[in-house]
Design a protein around this motif. Structure first.
Motif, PDB file in Angstrom:
ATOM      1  N   MET A   1       0.851  -1.195   0.000  1.00 41.10           N
ATOM      2  CA  MET A   1       0.000   0.000   0.000  1.00 41.10           C
ATOM      3  C   MET A   1       0.879   1.235   0.000  1.00 41.10           C
ATOM      4  N   GLU A   2       0.279   2.374  -0.288  1.00 43.57           N
ATOM      5  CA  GLU A   2       0.964   3.655  -0.195  1.00 43.57           C
ATOM      6  C   GLU A   2       0.286   4.488   0.880  1.00 43.57           C
ATOM      7  N   LEU A   3       1.104   5.177   1.652  1.00 44.70           N
ATOM      8  CA  LEU A   3       0.599   6.032   2.732  1.00 44.70           C
ATOM      9  C   LEU A   3       1.079   7.458   2.519  1.00 44.70           C
ATOM     10  N   LYS A   4       0.156   8.392   2.399  1.00 44.23           N
ATOM     11  CA  LYS A   4       0.495   9.814   2.328  1.00 44.23           C
ATOM     12  C   LYS A   4       0.768  10.302   3.746  1.00 44.23           C
ATOM     13  N   LYS A   5       1.303  11.508   3.872  1.00 42.27           N
ATOM     14  CA  LYS A   5       1.581  12.086   5.193  1.00 42.27           C
ATOM     15  C   LYS A   5       0.310  12.104   6.033  1.00 42.27           C
ATOM     16  N   ASP A   6       0.399  11.586   7.274  1.00 37.83           N
ATOM     17  CA  ASP A   6      -0.690  11.516   8.255  1.00 37.83           C
ATOM     18  C   ASP A   6      -1.841  10.598   7.847  1.00 37.83           C
ATOM     19  N   GLU A   7      -1.678   9.830   6.783  1.00 37.90           N
ATOM     20  CA  GLU A   7      -2.740   8.908   6.369  1.00 37.90           C
ATOM     21  C   GLU A   7      -2.683   7.630   7.199  1.00 37.90           C
ATOM     22  N   VAL A   8      -3.869   7.092   7.510  1.00 35.65           N
ATOM     23  CA  VAL A   8      -3.988   5.847   8.270  1.00 35.65           C
ATOM     24  C   VAL A   8      -4.712   4.826   7.399  1.00 35.65           C
ATOM     25  N   LYS A   9      -4.154   3.615   7.335  1.00 34.16           N
ATOM     26  CA  LYS A   9      -4.802   2.530   6.599  1.00 34.16           C
ATOM     27  C   LYS A   9      -4.790   1.276   7.451  1.00 34.16           C
ATOM     28  N   ASN A  10      -5.765   0.411   7.195  1.00 32.11           N
ATOM     29  CA  ASN A  10      -5.874  -0.852   7.919  1.00 32.11           C
ATOM     30  C   ASN A  10      -5.279  -1.991   7.103  1.00 32.11           C
ATOM     31  N   LEU A  11      -4.682  -2.935   7.805  1.00 26.79           N
ATOM     32  CA  LEU A  11      -4.148  -4.150   7.199  1.00 26.79           C
ATOM     33  C   LEU A  11      -4.708  -5.331   7.970  1.00 26.79           C
ATOM     34  N   ARG A  12      -5.347  -6.251   7.278  1.00 28.08           N
ATOM     35  CA  ARG A  12      -5.895  -7.452   7.921  1.00 28.08           C
ATOM     36  C   ARG A  12      -4.877  -8.573   7.801  1.00 28.08           C
ATOM     37  N   ILE A  13      -4.503  -9.149   8.954  1.00 23.55           N
ATOM     38  CA  ILE A  13      -3.531 -10.243   9.019  1.00 23.55           C
ATOM     39  C   ILE A  13      -4.259 -11.475   9.532  1.00 23.55           C
TER      40      ILE A  13
END
Length: 145
Positions: free
Chosen positions: A79-91
């Motif tokens: 994934m790509e994350l911009k400054k201050d961006e939050v993303k979820n990852l399912r493991i």
């Protein structure tokens, strides 16, 4: 008195080392650094949602995920994350074929200049058979009254 100041200095140096080496304070911040499942059944699935945040990078971070075994999967390869961006990852951990004390690692790789490699640890004690396996093992019969 000298011992007191020496102890304070050592404590401050220890705290400074912790904050500069700990991967959660780099460009990528994780909601957790490890996942302990405790005792789990054989052949069971367990999932967690890990939150990733780009905390201090001006540029977009490219993040990739590489598990150390086939029993560990993620819902995306990167994934790509911009400054201050939050993303979820399912493991997800599949305990089929595992037994005893298990320690698995998800390698999180990025273009973060200060800390490009972060390790997410998954631990469990696999060995409890599911109820259906305990009651219906081949070659045994249950007497029904």
């Amino acid at each position: 008195m000298k011992l007191f100041f020496r102890s304070i200095l050592i404590l401050l140096l220890g705290i400074l080392c912790f904050f500069t080496v700990n991967p959660v304070f780099s460009g990528i911040r994780l909601s957790e650094t490890e996942w302990n499942l405790g005792k789990i059944e054989k052949s069971s699935l367990h999932s967690i949602t890990l939150r990733l945040k780009n905390t201090d990078s001006e540029e977009k971070l490219s993040v990739g995920f590489r598990p150390n075994c086939d029993c560990l999967t993620t819902d995306t390869g990167g994934m790509e994350l911009k400054k201050d961006e939050v993303k979820n990852l399912r493991i997800t951990l599949n305990s089929r074929g595992l037994s005893g004390d298990v320690k698995k690692i998800l390698f999180i790789e990025s273009n973060d200049k200060e800390n490009p490699n972060i390790f997410f640890y998954i631990t469990a004690k696999v060995g409890i058979q599911p109820p259906e396996a305990r009651n219906n093992t081949p070659g045994t019969f249950q007497k029904v009254l």
